[in-house]
Scaffold this active site. Structure first.
Site, PDB file in Angstrom:
ATOM      1  N   ARG A  43       1.001  -1.195  -0.055  1.00 34.51           N
ATOM      2  CA  ARG A  43      -0.117   0.018  -0.030  1.00 34.51           C
ATOM      3  C   ARG A  43       1.038   1.405  -0.068  1.00 34.51           C
ATOM      4  O   ARG A  43       0.520   2.241   0.537  1.00 34.51           O
ATOM      5  CB  ARG A  43      -1.074   0.048   1.044  1.00 34.51           C
ATOM      6  CG  ARG A  43      -1.762  -1.391   1.497  1.00 34.51           C
ATOM      7  CD  ARG A  43      -2.742  -1.774   0.255  1.00 34.51           C
ATOM      8  NE  ARG A  43      -3.753  -0.620  -0.036  1.00 34.51           N
ATOM      9  CZ  ARG A  43      -4.588  -0.413   0.438  1.00 34.51           C
ATOM     10  NH1 ARG A  43      -5.145  -1.278   1.320  1.00 34.51           N
ATOM     11  NH2 ARG A  43      -5.576   0.440  -0.182  1.00 34.51           N
ATOM     12  N   ARG A  47      -2.984   6.294   0.073  1.00 34.29           N
ATOM     13  CA  ARG A  47      -3.106   6.768   1.501  1.00 34.29           C
ATOM     14  C   ARG A  47      -1.977   7.658   2.260  1.00 34.29           C
ATOM     15  O   ARG A  47      -2.312   8.899   2.226  1.00 34.29           O
ATOM     16  CB  ARG A  47      -2.950   5.547   2.365  1.00 34.29           C
ATOM     17  CG  ARG A  47      -3.863   4.435   1.865  1.00 34.29           C
ATOM     18  CD  ARG A  47      -3.601   3.198   2.781  1.00 34.29           C
ATOM     19  NE  ARG A  47      -4.755   2.545   2.946  1.00 34.29           N
ATOM     20  CZ  ARG A  47      -4.648   1.331   3.828  1.00 34.29           C
ATOM     21  NH1 ARG A  47      -3.611   1.009   4.660  1.00 34.29           N
ATOM     22  NH2 ARG A  47      -5.504   0.511   3.967  1.00 34.29           N
ATOM     23  N   ARG A  56      -6.416  12.141  -5.690  1.00 32.59           N
ATOM     24  CA  ARG A  56      -7.666  11.761  -5.145  1.00 32.59           C
ATOM     25  C   ARG A  56      -8.632  12.822  -4.971  1.00 32.59           C
ATOM     26  O   ARG A  56      -9.696  12.477  -4.989  1.00 32.59           O
ATOM     27  CB  ARG A  56      -7.375  10.858  -3.849  1.00 32.59           C
ATOM     28  CG  ARG A  56      -8.361  10.206  -3.161  1.00 32.59           C
ATOM     29  CD  ARG A  56      -9.020   9.121  -3.899  1.00 32.59           C
ATOM     30  NE  ARG A  56     -10.096   8.664  -3.257  1.00 32.59           N
ATOM     31  CZ  ARG A  56     -11.509   9.130  -3.224  1.00 32.59           C
ATOM     32  NH1 ARG A  56     -11.575  10.354  -3.904  1.00 32.59           N
ATOM     33  NH2 ARG A  56     -12.277   8.450  -2.563  1.00 32.59           N
ATOM     34  N   ASP A  92      -6.839  -1.820  -7.515  1.00 36.96           N
ATOM     35  CA  ASP A  92      -7.410  -2.282  -6.351  1.00 36.96           C
ATOM     36  C   ASP A  92      -7.782  -3.827  -6.610  1.00 36.96           C
ATOM     37  O   ASP A  92      -7.992  -4.245  -7.677  1.00 36.96           O
ATOM     38  CB  ASP A  92      -8.728  -1.558  -5.753  1.00 36.96           C
ATOM     39  CG  ASP A  92      -8.916  -2.089  -4.390  1.00 36.96           C
ATOM     40  OD1 ASP A  92      -8.283  -1.972  -3.433  1.00 36.96           O
ATOM     41  OD2 ASP A  92     -10.369  -2.711  -4.213  1.00 36.96           O
ATOM     42  N   TYR A 167     -15.458 -10.500   0.284  1.00 38.98           N
ATOM     43  CA  TYR A 167     -16.328  -9.094   0.155  1.00 38.98           C
ATOM     44  C   TYR A 167     -17.412  -9.414  -0.572  1.00 38.98           C
ATOM     45  O   TYR A 167     -18.693  -8.707  -0.375  1.00 38.98           O
ATOM     46  CB  TYR A 167     -15.492  -8.309  -0.805  1.00 38.98           C
ATOM     47  CG  TYR A 167     -14.360  -7.534   0.079  1.00 38.98           C
ATOM     48  CD1 TYR A 167     -14.840  -6.393   0.846  1.00 38.98           C
ATOM     49  CD2 TYR A 167     -13.079  -7.653  -0.148  1.00 38.98           C
ATOM     50  CE1 TYR A 167     -13.770  -6.107   1.755  1.00 38.98           C
ATOM     51  CE2 TYR A 167     -12.174  -7.172   0.327  1.00 38.98           C
ATOM     52  CZ  TYR A 167     -12.467  -6.236   1.465  1.00 38.98           C
ATOM     53  OH  TYR A 167     -11.482  -5.690   2.344  1.00 38.98           O
TER      54      TYR A 167
HETATM   55  O1  CP3 Z   1      -0.081   0.870  -2.661  1.00 34.79           O
HETATM   56  C1  CP3 Z   1      -1.382   0.995  -2.777  1.00 34.79           C
HETATM   57  O2  CP3 Z   1      -2.118   1.393  -1.803  1.00 34.79           O
HETATM   58  C2  CP3 Z   1      -2.168   1.113  -3.874  1.00 34.79           C
HETATM   59  C3  CP3 Z   1      -2.683  -0.239  -4.405  1.00 34.79           C
HETATM   60  C4  CP3 Z   1      -3.852  -0.654  -3.763  1.00 34.79           C
HETATM   61  C5  CP3 Z   1      -5.197  -0.349  -3.510  1.00 34.79           C
HETATM   62  N1  CP3 Z   1      -5.857  -1.454  -2.987  1.00 34.79           N
HETATM   63  C6  CP3 Z   1      -5.584   0.909  -3.616  1.00 34.79           C
HETATM   64  C7  CP3 Z   1      -6.736   1.615  -2.701  1.00 34.79           C
HETATM   65  C8  CP3 Z   1      -3.571  -2.193  -3.498  1.00 34.79           C
HETATM   66  C9  CP3 Z   1      -2.284  -3.158  -3.527  1.00 34.79           C
HETATM   67  C10 CP3 Z   1      -4.879  -2.507  -2.713  1.00 34.79           C
HETATM   68  C11 CP3 Z   1      -5.235  -4.087  -2.418  1.00 34.79           C
HETATM   69  C12 CP3 Z   1      -6.272  -4.221  -1.586  1.00 34.79           C
HETATM   70  N2  CP3 Z   1      -7.719  -3.616  -1.606  1.00 34.79           N
HETATM   71  C13 CP3 Z   1      -6.351  -5.047  -0.437  1.00 34.79           C
HETATM   72  C14 CP3 Z   1      -5.313  -6.137  -0.200  1.00 34.79           C
HETATM   73  C15 CP3 Z   1      -4.187  -5.328   0.518  1.00 34.79           C
HETATM   74  C16 CP3 Z   1      -4.272  -5.223   2.165  1.00 34.79           C
HETATM   75  O3  CP3 Z   1      -4.232  -4.103   2.672  1.00 34.79           O
HETATM   76  O4  CP3 Z   1      -4.734  -6.250   2.743  1.00 34.79           O
HETATM   77  C17 CP3 Z   1      -7.597  -5.151   0.124  1.00 34.79           C
HETATM   78  C18 CP3 Z   1      -8.033  -5.962   1.156  1.00 34.79           C
HETATM   79  C19 CP3 Z   1      -8.437  -4.267  -0.707  1.00 34.79           C
HETATM   80  C20 CP3 Z   1      -9.731  -3.775  -0.317  1.00 34.79           C
HETATM   81  C21 CP3 Z   1      -9.833  -2.723  -0.195  1.00 34.79           C
HETATM   82  N3  CP3 Z   1     -10.086  -1.510  -1.253  1.00 34.79           N
HETATM   83  C22 CP3 Z   1     -10.194  -1.709   0.885  1.00 34.79           C
HETATM   84  C23 CP3 Z   1     -10.040  -2.493   2.346  1.00 34.79           C
HETATM   85  C24 CP3 Z   1     -10.128  -0.271   1.038  1.00 34.79           C
HETATM   86  C25 CP3 Z   1     -10.680   0.615   2.009  1.00 34.79           C
HETATM   87  C26 CP3 Z   1      -9.751   0.947   2.766  1.00 34.79           C
HETATM   88  C27 CP3 Z   1      -8.535   1.680   2.480  1.00 34.79           C
HETATM   89  O5  CP3 Z   1      -7.587   1.160   2.086  1.00 34.79           O
HETATM   90  O6  CP3 Z   1      -8.407   2.957   2.469  1.00 34.79           O
HETATM   91  C28 CP3 Z   1     -10.101  -0.150  -0.527  1.00 34.79           C
HETATM   92  C29 CP3 Z   1     -10.068   0.919  -1.422  1.00 34.79           C
HETATM   93  C30 CP3 Z   1      -8.701   1.454  -1.571  1.00 34.79           C
HETATM   94  N4  CP3 Z   1      -7.891   0.681  -2.396  1.00 34.79           N
HETATM   95  C31 CP3 Z   1      -8.035   2.777  -1.541  1.00 34.79           C
HETATM   96  C32 CP3 Z   1      -6.847   2.785  -2.236  1.00 34.79           C
HETATM   97  C33 CP3 Z   1      -5.613   3.615  -2.295  1.00 34.79           C
HETATM   98  C34 CP3 Z   1      -8.709   4.111  -0.734  1.00 34.79           C
HETATM   99  C35 CP3 Z   1      -9.659   4.534  -1.780  1.00 34.79           C
HETATM  100  C36 CP3 Z   1      -9.814   6.040  -1.639  1.00 34.79           C
HETATM  101  O7  CP3 Z   1      -8.908   6.687  -1.719  1.00 34.79           O
HETATM  102  O8  CP3 Z   1     -11.010   6.329  -1.604  1.00 34.79           O
END
Ligand code: CP3
Length: 366
Positions: A43, A47, A56, A92, A167
């Site tokens: 990640r 974030r 974003r 994602d 999910y």
């Molecule tokens: O490095 C990175 O953050 C970019 C790539 C990336 C995202 N999601 C972007 C994202 C990756 C590798 C993921 C994988 C992902 N997504 C996982 C596996 C990794 C882990 O943390 O266990 C899982 C379980 C998800 C499902 C998911 N998507 C969740 C739980 C969330 C919300 C919570 C959060 O992380 O903020 C998302 C949305 C998401 N995916 C965001 C991002 C940057 C937040 C979206 C936003 O900015 O509105």
């Protein structure tokens, strides 16, 4: 004439592949000796980085993912800013599900929410096969753009079948994954069928990322640690093995990661990946003992440790390096970077890992 410019240029994809074949990340994933331990952060692209938050504010997650230019910008930001040894594609795990028409929304502060959860056999036809070229061409386009621009390997990824199923079944994030486990116990055939379909989605997605130029892949099976080893072996391992078997001909290193998987590690080591990612709950030397020497390890500094003062972070990071030893280890956190993490701490961790030379059998404080 400069003799270097006289050499005919290679085709771009070939040039990229050969240029990075010896990258420390890829060598460590394959268990080969490296001069220094490579490091990246799960990640890392979203974030905590102001670069991400700026983009974003103009576009949501799916809009960024559907734009190769924005995807490339977000993916490259941590490489430039932190000096990590790998880029991870910004996307994602839910992107392929949205691309095959599953009604899905990322609710800020909550996570992915599914409009119509999967609860029975009649829901399965909605999960049609994922065809990356037609359904989500922007992913491979972004990969192609990135491999031309990056000086480090690009890691592609997909969600593991259990995590995607959870999910879909729960309808959104869950702490207990109660409905998921209830389906696994109550209708094991349906559950197996669902996981098989989702393994097909993951495999198609990963193959297309590799064919576009991704140098390694990671399967994020984040929530599989909520089940017991016997259920894992019967209900999750077969679909997972299919994914790693289906990637073997592409000859890229593969990483298999989950959270809270201490009791599952020995079995996860048999799924066919080259590397297993370990969370912070199991000391990484103990994880190696459970996994066996045939796989490399990735991890496993507690992401929360990054919120502590630097001397604490430093000590804990060095402990991970010493426990893991000099070969077959890629330094990472035990789970994703927390949004409140100061990127400066991540940059200092990268420098520290790069400066440390780990001697074989170095002493570890017990
Ligand atoms: O490095 C990175 O953050 C970019 C790539 C990336 C995202 N999601 C972007 C994202 C990756 C590798 C993921 C994988 C992902 N997504 C996982 C596996 C990794 C882990 O943390 O266990 C899982 C379980 C998800 C499902 C998911 N998507 C969740 C739980 C969330 C919300 C919570 C959060 O992380 O903020 C998302 C949305 C998401 N995916 C965001 C991002 C940057 C937040 C979206 C936003 O900015 O509105």
């Amino acid at each position: 004439m400069n003799p270097v410019t006289a050499v005919p240029p290679l085709a771009p994809a070939l040039q990229d592949a050969s240029r990075l074949a010896d990258a420390p990340l890829l060598r460590a994933f394959r268990g080969l000796p490296v001069e220094r331990t490579p490091v990246w952060f799960m990640r890392q692209a979203g974030r905590s980085l102001s670069e991400y938050r700026a983009i974003r504010s103009r576009a949501n997650l799916f809009e960024i993912s559907r734009s190769p230019d924005l995807t490339a910008e977000v993916t490259m930001a941590p490489v430039d800013r932190l000096g990590v040894d790998a880029a991870i594609l910004f996307s994602d795990i839910t992107v392929p599900l949205a691309a095959i028409g599953i009604g899905l929304e990322i609710v800020p502060g909550v996570g992915p929410v599914i409009a119509e959860p999967v609860r029975g056999w009649s829901d399965l036809p909605r999960l049609r096969p994922f065809e990356p070229d037609q359904d989500a061409p922007y992913v491979a386009d972004a990969v192609r753009l990135l491999v031309r621009a990056l000086d480090v390997p690009l890691i592609g990824f997909a969600g593991g079948p259990f995590t995607l199923a959870s999910y879909l079944i729960e309808g959104g994030p869950s702490k207990t994954h109660a409905r998921t486990r209830a389906m696994m116990y109550g209708d094991p055939h349906l559950f197996r069928e669902l996981l098989d379909i989702l393994a097909g989605v993951a495999l198609a997605s990963l193959r297309s990322q590799v064919l576009a130029g991704a140098a390694a892949i990671q399967l994020f099976e984040s929530w599989v640690g909520v089940i017991d080893p016997v259920s894992y072996r019967r209900q999750v391992l077969p679909a997972t093995t299919r994914i790693f078997d289906g990637l073997r001909d592409l000859d890229v290193p593969t990483v298999y990661f989950g959270v809270g998987t201490g009791e599952l590690l020995a079995l996860m080591g048999t799924a066919g990946s080259d590397v297993v990612g370990v969370d912070w709950r199991v000391p990484i030397d103990a994880a190696r003992a459970r996994l066996g020497r045939h796989v490399a390890v990735q991890g496993n500094l507690d992401p929360v440790a990054c919120l502590a003062p630097w001397p604490v972070v430093r000590e804990r990071a060095i402990d991970v390096l010493l426990r893991a030893g000099p070969t077959g280890h890629v330094f990472n956190l035990g789970h994703g970077v927390l949004p409140e993490t100061d990127p400066e701490i991540l940059r200092r961790i990268v420098d520290l890992v790069h400066e440390c030379r780990v001697e074989p059998g170095a002493a570890v404080a017990s």
